[in-house]
Design an enzyme around this catalytic site. Structure first.
Site, PDB file in Angstrom:
ATOM      1  N   TYR A  92      30.042  35.126  30.297  1.00 14.67           N
ATOM      2  CA  TYR A  92      30.735  34.486  31.420  1.00 14.67           C
ATOM      3  C   TYR A  92      29.860  33.409  32.072  1.00 14.67           C
ATOM      4  CZ  TYR A  92      34.542  37.953  31.286  1.00 14.67           C
ATOM      5  OH  TYR A  92      35.637  38.718  30.927  1.00 14.67           O
TER       6      TYR A  92
ATOM      7  N   ASN B 192      42.129  42.628  34.418  1.00 10.72           N
ATOM      8  CA  ASN B 192      43.250  42.011  33.698  1.00 10.72           C
ATOM      9  C   ASN B 192      43.286  42.368  32.201  1.00 10.72           C
ATOM     10  OD1 ASN B 192      41.100  40.473  32.977  1.00 10.72           O
ATOM     11  ND2 ASN B 192      41.958  38.509  33.574  1.00 10.72           N
TER      12      ASN B 192
ATOM     13  N   LYS C 257      39.059  45.568  28.146  1.00  8.46           N
ATOM     14  CA  LYS C 257      38.202  45.717  29.321  1.00  8.46           C
ATOM     15  C   LYS C 257      38.270  47.131  29.891  1.00  8.46           C
ATOM     16  CE  LYS C 257      38.513  40.858  30.796  1.00  8.46           C
ATOM     17  NZ  LYS C 257      38.641  39.976  31.991  1.00  8.46           N
TER      18      LYS C 257
ATOM     19  N   HIS D 234      39.946  40.389  27.457  1.00  6.83           N
ATOM     20  CA  HIS D 234      39.378  39.057  27.276  1.00  6.83           C
ATOM     21  C   HIS D 234      39.851  38.540  25.930  1.00  6.83           C
ATOM     22  CE1 HIS D 234      36.628  35.730  26.627  1.00  6.83           C
ATOM     23  NE2 HIS D 234      36.456  36.221  25.410  1.00  6.83           N
TER      24      HIS D 234
HETATM   25  N1  UDP Z   1      38.182  36.365  37.212  1.00  9.31           N
HETATM   26  C1  UDP Z   1      38.188  36.906  38.483  1.00  9.31           C
HETATM   27  N2  UDP Z   1      38.617  36.114  39.537  1.00  9.31           N
HETATM   28  C2  UDP Z   1      39.053  34.837  39.345  1.00  9.31           C
HETATM   29  C3  UDP Z   1      39.040  34.297  38.038  1.00  9.31           C
HETATM   30  C4  UDP Z   1      38.596  35.087  36.987  1.00  9.31           C
HETATM   31  O1  UDP Z   1      37.802  38.047  38.680  1.00  9.31           O
HETATM   32  O2  UDP Z   1      39.432  34.177  40.328  1.00  9.31           O
HETATM   33  C5  UDP Z   1      37.734  37.197  36.087  1.00  9.31           C
HETATM   34  C6  UDP Z   1      38.905  37.734  35.256  1.00  9.31           C
HETATM   35  O3  UDP Z   1      38.594  39.068  34.840  1.00  9.31           O
HETATM   36  C7  UDP Z   1      38.911  36.774  34.074  1.00  9.31           C
HETATM   37  C8  UDP Z   1      37.422  36.499  33.875  1.00  9.31           C
HETATM   38  O4  UDP Z   1      36.917  36.430  35.209  1.00  9.31           O
HETATM   39  O5  UDP Z   1      39.514  37.335  32.912  1.00  9.31           O
HETATM   40  C9  UDP Z   1      37.112  35.238  33.114  1.00  9.31           C
HETATM   41  O6  UDP Z   1      37.716  34.158  33.757  1.00  9.31           O
HETATM   42  P1  UDP Z   1      38.416  32.986  32.923  1.00  9.31           P
HETATM   43  O7  UDP Z   1      38.678  31.873  33.866  1.00  9.31           O
HETATM   44  O8  UDP Z   1      37.604  32.703  31.692  1.00  9.31           O
HETATM   45  O9  UDP Z   1      39.851  33.627  32.548  1.00  9.31           O
HETATM   46  P2  UDP Z   1      40.450  34.184  31.160  1.00  9.31           P
HETATM   47  O10 UDP Z   1      39.952  33.287  30.069  1.00  9.31           O
HETATM   48  O11 UDP Z   1      39.969  35.603  31.007  1.00  9.31           O
HETATM   49  O12 UDP Z   1      41.940  34.118  31.339  1.00  9.31           O
HETATM   50 MG    MG Z   2      38.008  32.705  29.657  1.00  3.44          MG
END
Ligand code: UDP
Ligand code: MG
Length: 153
Positions: free
Chosen positions: A49, A112, A9, A115
């Site tokens: 997303y 974070n 990212k 992905h």
């Molecule tokens: N995200 C965020 N706030 C939240 C949850 C998710 O900004 O409260 C963002 C974060 O960058 C995350 C992405 O949205 O990696 C996708 O969310 P997901 O729940 O799919 O988490 P991941 O699979 O990346 O752990």
């Molecule tokens: Mg995810």
């Protein structure tokens, strides 16, 4: 062999962590089957997303993912999806366990670092979304016999 899809990212690009993160995946024994830099747009992020479009943080997430180009990768290995998810750690870097990529490299829930696909089915969909077929490579690695026993592959 299973493939998974990774995005390094903008947080990784901006903070100069590309090599550190890539090294972890390579040291583990994951094979790079595709890698390129690209700029994301809102349309592809809405698809990628789709499970989050109604969430309050979605506009901020889209902006964050377009702040710099990203590096997308397809990584190959036995159980690659689960192995990579465990290496990546919990979504919020502050809660991710030390030793995981997010636990070691970040402080944010949104910024974070990476992905990673959450299932083999989604991995296939995501690889097809971000790569052309000719951008995915199948090749032999010289370390093969040192990486897996014959009955594991
Ligand atoms: N995200 C965020 N706030 C939240 C949850 C998710 O900004 O409260 C963002 C974060 O960058 C995350 C992405 O949205 O990696 C996708 O969310 P997901 O729940 O799919 O988490 P991941 O699979 O990346 O752990
Ligand atoms: Mg995810």
């Amino acid at each position: 062999m299973e493939q998974t899809f990774i995005i390094l990212k903008p947080s990784t690009i901006s903070r100069g962590l590309v090599g550190d993160v890539l090294t972890r995946f390579q040291r583990k024994g994951l094979i790079i089957s595709g890698i390129k830099m690209m700029t994301l747009n809102e349309a592809i992020l809405r698809e990628h997303y789709a499970h989050l479009t109604d969430r309050p943080f979605f506009p901020s997430l889209v902006k964050s993912m377009m702040r710099t180009p990203v590096i997308v990768m397809a990584l190959k290995g036995v159980d690659a999806v689960a192995v990579v998810r465990s290496m990546v750690g919990a979504t919020n870097c502050r809660k991710a366990a030390p030793g995981t990529i997010r636990g070691d490299f970040g402080m944010s829930g949104q910024e974070n670092i990476v992905h990673a696909s959450d299932s083999p089915e989604n991995a296939a969909i995501e690889i097809a979304r971000f790569f052309k077929p000719e951008e995915i490579f199948d090749y032999d690695i010289i370390t093969g016999p040192a990486l897996y026993a014959p009955d594991e592959v």
